[in-house]
Design a protein around this motif. Structure first.
Motif: not given
Length: 415
Positions: A265, A320-322, A326
């Motif tokens: 990411f 999640t992707r942030q 994390w």
């Protein structure tokens, strides 16, 4: 047993943390060096495989953790036997002699097979040296403070893992993946070896003193029976062994998969280093509290709830992707592991007689650290087939189920 002048071998020996604090503190420091040896790999080694050796297969990238986990598990299995026959100090020194070449091999490795070989040696180092620091602290303090002793031991080891993971991430961002970050390992290996040889004293007389105070006679059982008791015949020992295996299964997965997942990411190596540091640092620091809490509150609740908190952290990571989420997930993973880790070792110590406690702990640690290999292998195969997020989610579900097993099977107190 008596000394050469006819005095009892346990004369002048006392159990307790206050009574043995100089040796205890020395073993805490040595275990920090043991943990630091693993910390040099937490951030940079998976990235070395992907970026320097251009390995596309996730399963192949995490193969270094498989070699580490299998060898460490086997070293754990024999460590108790060796400790009872050779003495704790000799096994500790032997573990460090296997660890000395590891950072030099990683620095100079011309191919990925050299990294795998270095991690086999690291597995022996960890299996022997970390096992002895745990066993010797439990020997020194006696039965009343086992949770505290284990908590301080694991605090030192995993705080060192976290701080080293952070330091190697920073050094890698400034100077590259090799060799600068790995120089820390050279210092750890040299200092750990010298202190173990020159300053550590054996603790077998403390074991004899504790055993002499137990009213019951130690059961005359061999290693095969100890293995079966710890693996599946005793419900407390089985519950602890499976939880230990799953705990390190998710740790092995996070070791190999998380850096690749975060990097996919666009996260840079320095921020990956922060995330990889927060988890073991939280784990290490909080064990100073959770270890003694297990002495007061009992082992079962902390273990079961700790597995569920770990599962929550893993689900949050996968979904999640942030960076901020994390980071929260890493804190949850560290909190859950801190609840579980010292409580499991103390629970095994509760259920085992002092005469065969070291061997029971070695069997428990065999199953626990086999989890590194199983977790890395399973996660690598799932990631190659279904993606990195699916691998993390699968391990999260397994971690939750392990907590259910503890809640159903484990009983408080010795079995």
């Amino acid at each position: 047993m008596t000394t050469k002048n006819g005095a009892p071998a346990t004369a002048g020996i006392r159990l307790g943390l206050a009574e043995n604090w100089p040796q205890f503190a020395l073993l805490v420091l040595i275990n920090a060096f043991v943990g630091g040896m693993v910390g040099i790999e937490r951030t940079v080694v998976p990235l070395i495989g992907a970026e320097e050796f251009h390995i596309a297969s996730t399963t192949l990238v995490v193969s270094f953790i498989v070699s580490f986990g299998v060898v460490k598990a086997l070293a754990n299995l024999v460590s108790g036997q060796l400790a009872d026959h050779w003495g704790r100090k000799r096994v500790l020194v032997l573990g460090w002699l296997f660890g000395l070449p590891v950072p030099f091999i990683i620095i100079a490795a011309p191919g990925w097979e050299w990294i795998i070989a270095a991690n086999a040696l690291l597995g022996i180092n960890q299996g022997l040296a970390w096992s002895m620091t745990v066993i010797m602290k439990v020997d020194l303090v006696g039965p009343r403070s086992r949770g505290l002793a284990v908590g301080l031991n694991e605090f030192a080891g995993y705080l060192a893992v976290g701080l080293t993971a952070f330091a190697t991430g920073y050094l890698a961002s400034e100077y590259g993946l090799r060799p600068a970050p790995i120089y820390l390992g050279v210092g750890y290996a040299v200092l750990g070896t010298l202190l173990s040889i020159l300053a550590v004293r054996d603790t077998r007389d403390h074991v004899r003193l504790e055993a002499s105070s137990r009213p019951e006679q130690p059961p005359q059982i061999g290693f095969r029976e100890i293995f079966t008791l710890t693996s599946f015949r005793d419900r407390n020992l089985f519950a602890a062994s499976q939880a230990g295996l799953v705990n390190n299964l998710n740790d092995g997965m996070s070791w190999g998969i998380f850096p690749l997942f975060f990097a996919s990411f666009g996260l840079g190596v320095e921020r990956i280093g922060i995330l990889k540091a927060v988890y073991p640092a939280t784990w290490g620091i909080l064990q100073v509290a959770t270890g003694p809490l297990s002495d007061r509150w009992g082992r079962k609740g902390l273990i079961a709830c700790g597995m569920w908190v770990q599962a929550a952290g893993l689900f949050l990571t996968a979904w999640t992707r942030q960076f901020e989420w994390w980071l929260v997930a890493s804190l949850l993973l560290g909190l859950g592991t801190a609840m579980v880790y010292p409580s499991l070792i103390a629970a095994v110590s509760d259920a085992a007689h002092p005469a065969w406690r070291a061997r029971a702990l070695s069997v428990y640690r065999f199953w626990r650290d086999l989890g590194y290999a199983i977790g890395a292998l399973i996660a690598g195969l799932i990631a190659d087939r279904f993606g990195l997020g699916a691998a993390i989610t699968s391990v999260a579900a397994l971690t939750f189920l392990s907590g259910v097993v503890v809640a159903v099977l484990m009983r408080e107190g010795s079995s």
